[in-house]
Design a protein around this motif. Sequence first.
Motif, mmCIF file in Angstrom:
data_model
loop_
_atom_site.group_PDB
_atom_site.id
_atom_site.type_symbol
_atom_site.label_atom_id
_atom_site.label_comp_id
_atom_site.label_asym_id
_atom_site.label_seq_id
_atom_site.Cartn_x
_atom_site.Cartn_y
_atom_site.Cartn_z
ATOM 1 N N GLN A 49 -29.109 -22.824 -2.990
ATOM 2 C CA GLN A 49 -27.972 -23.636 -3.427
ATOM 3 C C GLN A 49 -28.393 -24.730 -4.404
ATOM 4 O O GLN A 49 -29.502 -25.251 -4.333
ATOM 5 C CB GLN A 49 -27.296 -24.267 -2.198
ATOM 6 C CG GLN A 49 -26.721 -23.245 -1.232
ATOM 7 C CD GLN A 49 -26.253 -23.854 0.079
ATOM 8 O OE1 GLN A 49 -26.306 -25.070 0.270
ATOM 9 N NE2 GLN A 49 -25.791 -23.007 0.992
ATOM 10 N N GLY A 50 -27.514 -25.054 -5.324
ATOM 11 C CA GLY A 50 -27.781 -26.103 -6.296
ATOM 12 C C GLY A 50 -28.260 -25.556 -7.624
ATOM 13 O O GLY A 50 -28.084 -24.381 -7.942
ATOM 14 N N ASP A 51 -28.889 -26.428 -8.436
ATOM 15 C CA ASP A 51 -29.341 -26.026 -9.777
ATOM 16 C C ASP A 51 -30.687 -26.677 -10.105
ATOM 17 O O ASP A 51 -31.006 -26.920 -11.263
ATOM 18 C CB ASP A 51 -28.289 -26.435 -10.814
ATOM 19 C CG ASP A 51 -28.506 -25.740 -12.164
ATOM 20 O OD1 ASP A 51 -29.241 -24.730 -12.190
ATOM 21 O OD2 ASP A 51 -27.973 -26.230 -13.170
ATOM 22 N N GLY A 52 -31.473 -26.990 -9.065
ATOM 23 C CA GLY A 52 -32.766 -27.619 -9.285
ATOM 24 C C GLY A 52 -33.833 -26.627 -9.694
ATOM 25 O O GLY A 52 -33.590 -25.415 -9.791
ATOM 26 N N GLU A 53 -35.050 -27.134 -9.923
ATOM 27 C CA GLU A 53 -36.152 -26.288 -10.375
ATOM 28 C C GLU A 53 -36.488 -25.198 -9.357
ATOM 29 O O GLU A 53 -36.760 -24.058 -9.733
ATOM 30 C CB GLU A 53 -37.391 -27.145 -10.651
ATOM 31 C CG GLU A 53 -37.259 -28.056 -11.870
ATOM 32 C CD GLU A 53 -38.524 -28.821 -12.146
ATOM 33 O OE1 GLU A 53 -39.518 -28.631 -11.404
ATOM 34 O OE2 GLU A 53 -38.541 -29.620 -13.098
ATOM 35 N N MET A 54 -36.470 -25.535 -8.058
ATOM 36 C CA MET A 54 -36.799 -24.542 -7.042
ATOM 37 C C MET A 54 -35.741 -23.454 -6.955
ATOM 38 O O MET A 54 -36.049 -22.282 -6.712
ATOM 39 C CB MET A 54 -36.967 -25.219 -5.674
ATOM 40 C CG MET A 54 -38.279 -25.969 -5.504
ATOM 41 S SD MET A 54 -39.736 -24.927 -5.862
ATOM 42 C CE MET A 54 -39.556 -23.635 -4.637
ATOM 43 N N VAL A 55 -34.483 -23.814 -7.186
ATOM 44 C CA VAL A 55 -33.408 -22.820 -7.163
ATOM 45 C C VAL A 55 -33.569 -21.851 -8.332
ATOM 46 O O VAL A 55 -33.384 -20.643 -8.190
ATOM 47 C CB VAL A 55 -32.025 -23.499 -7.213
ATOM 48 C CG1 VAL A 55 -30.919 -22.441 -7.223
ATOM 49 C CG2 VAL A 55 -31.841 -24.421 -6.016
ATOM 50 N N VAL A 56 -33.925 -22.409 -9.496
ATOM 51 C CA VAL A 56 -34.186 -21.565 -10.665
ATOM 52 C C VAL A 56 -35.336 -20.604 -10.369
ATOM 53 O O VAL A 56 -35.280 -19.416 -10.703
ATOM 54 C CB VAL A 56 -34.520 -22.424 -11.906
ATOM 55 C CG1 VAL A 56 -34.956 -21.524 -13.068
ATOM 56 C CG2 VAL A 56 -33.314 -23.259 -12.316
ATOM 57 N N PHE A 57 -36.369 -21.133 -9.707
ATOM 58 C CA PHE A 57 -37.520 -20.294 -9.345
ATOM 59 C C PHE A 57 -37.085 -19.160 -8.424
ATOM 60 O O PHE A 57 -37.397 -17.987 -8.669
ATOM 61 C CB PHE A 57 -38.589 -21.147 -8.659
ATOM 62 C CG PHE A 57 -39.705 -20.341 -8.035
ATOM 63 C CD1 PHE A 57 -40.736 -19.839 -8.820
ATOM 64 C CD2 PHE A 57 -39.695 -20.070 -6.669
ATOM 65 C CE1 PHE A 57 -41.755 -19.084 -8.239
ATOM 66 C CE2 PHE A 57 -40.707 -19.315 -6.090
ATOM 67 C CZ PHE A 57 -41.735 -18.826 -6.876
ATOM 68 N N TRP A 58 -36.371 -19.506 -7.352
ATOM 69 C CA TRP A 58 -35.954 -18.490 -6.392
ATOM 70 C C TRP A 58 -35.011 -17.457 -7.031
ATOM 71 O O TRP A 58 -35.087 -16.265 -6.724
ATOM 72 C CB TRP A 58 -35.274 -19.138 -5.193
ATOM 73 C CG TRP A 58 -36.226 -19.814 -4.258
ATOM 74 C CD1 TRP A 58 -36.247 -21.134 -3.893
ATOM 75 C CD2 TRP A 58 -37.320 -19.204 -3.563
ATOM 76 N NE1 TRP A 58 -37.278 -21.391 -3.035
ATOM 77 C CE2 TRP A 58 -37.957 -20.221 -2.803
ATOM 78 C CE3 TRP A 58 -37.823 -17.906 -3.509
ATOM 79 C CZ2 TRP A 58 -39.066 -19.972 -2.004
ATOM 80 C CZ3 TRP A 58 -38.940 -17.655 -2.711
ATOM 81 C CH2 TRP A 58 -39.545 -18.675 -1.962
ATOM 82 N N LYS A 59 -34.142 -17.924 -7.910
ATOM 83 C CA LYS A 59 -33.196 -16.990 -8.530
ATOM 84 C C LYS A 59 -33.924 -16.028 -9.458
ATOM 85 O O LYS A 59 -33.632 -14.828 -9.481
ATOM 86 C CB LYS A 59 -32.119 -17.750 -9.308
ATOM 87 C CG LYS A 59 -31.054 -16.801 -9.898
ATOM 88 C CD LYS A 59 -29.760 -17.510 -10.242
ATOM 89 C CE LYS A 59 -28.670 -16.494 -10.576
ATOM 90 N NZ LYS A 59 -27.357 -17.099 -10.793
ATOM 91 N N SER A 60 -34.879 -16.522 -10.227
ATOM 92 C CA SER A 60 -35.627 -15.658 -11.136
ATOM 93 C C SER A 60 -36.422 -14.611 -10.365
ATOM 94 O O SER A 60 -36.419 -13.421 -10.719
ATOM 95 C CB SER A 60 -36.567 -16.500 -12.005
ATOM 96 O OG SER A 60 -37.252 -15.686 -12.928
#
Length: 327
Positions: A151-162
């Motif tokens: 959830q959200g739009d932080g760096e870790m979320v970007v990492f997990w989504k990629s």
Amino acid sequence: MAKTSTKKITSIGGSALIEGIMMRGPQKVTVCVRTGENDIYSEDINITTLGSKYKIFKLPFIRGIAGLIDSMRLSYKSLMLSADKAIEAGEIEEEEPSKFEIWLDEHFGDSLVKILMVLSSVIGVAFAVVVFMILPSLIFDLSAKVIPAFQGDGEMVVFWKSVFEGILKIVLFLSYIVVCSRMTEMKRVFMYHGAEHKTIFCYEDEEELTVENVRKQSRFHPRCGTSFIVLMLIVGIVIGLFIPVAPWGIKILRPIIKILLLPVSCGIGYELIKICGKYDNKLTRIIAAPGMWAQRITTKEPDDSMIEVAIEAIKAVIPEDGSDIIG
């Protein structure tokens, strides 16, 4: 899977066809198709490559895009030729056309075929975009409703989504080729794929091109289309790390940006595959490992008749001046 050590490295490559093989050398391209127990049909084919028309497509990274487009055009042309020859020879059965198909052919002929080919290509591309670009992103967004880390739009979320999207794409791709490998016709294509790799290895090891010598070679080659696709998918994971979950607050922009960046993935993947094909060390083995593993699905051990076709094809494209040797 470590690369098989060879005495030289050639630029010759190819692709498996319906009951045949296409081999591409620096000077010519030849298609060989099994048309009978003791008969092999051979034909040279030509296309004008993008690199030969525009010098910009010879530059590093950009040449990968041109190479992919040229390979797709060449593979399609070769595949249609092999299908026609295999049907003529009775190697594969052709279904009787329906009355509707006969009517369409009588009234529209070749024009209809061209329209259908364009339409099928458009549908194929659209399907690939939905399955490999939009679907993984959509599944991640749905998963975010129950997984707090997504959830959200932080760096870790970007990492997990990629990572999530990349792994899902690889799983979808491998699942697709596993399903294809269960089909009798595709299993034979994969066997011809194995024959292609084994024959190239035999030539690179400077052994006489005989069925016996080819048979003992590895069917896993670092310069393979399967490896190229897997590398593109992995590179896509890295590129995805630099794209926000919702650029400018619009979630749909992420898959659109990734589609626009496909030429970048293609260019980097192409350069990596060339490096893995030219050098054999610990780093290149690590880079090549995922693609070499995937080749366990897309290549099968060929029979002797398939090896004969592969030998015929590679002999036709080996240049007398040695211009194919790159290492």
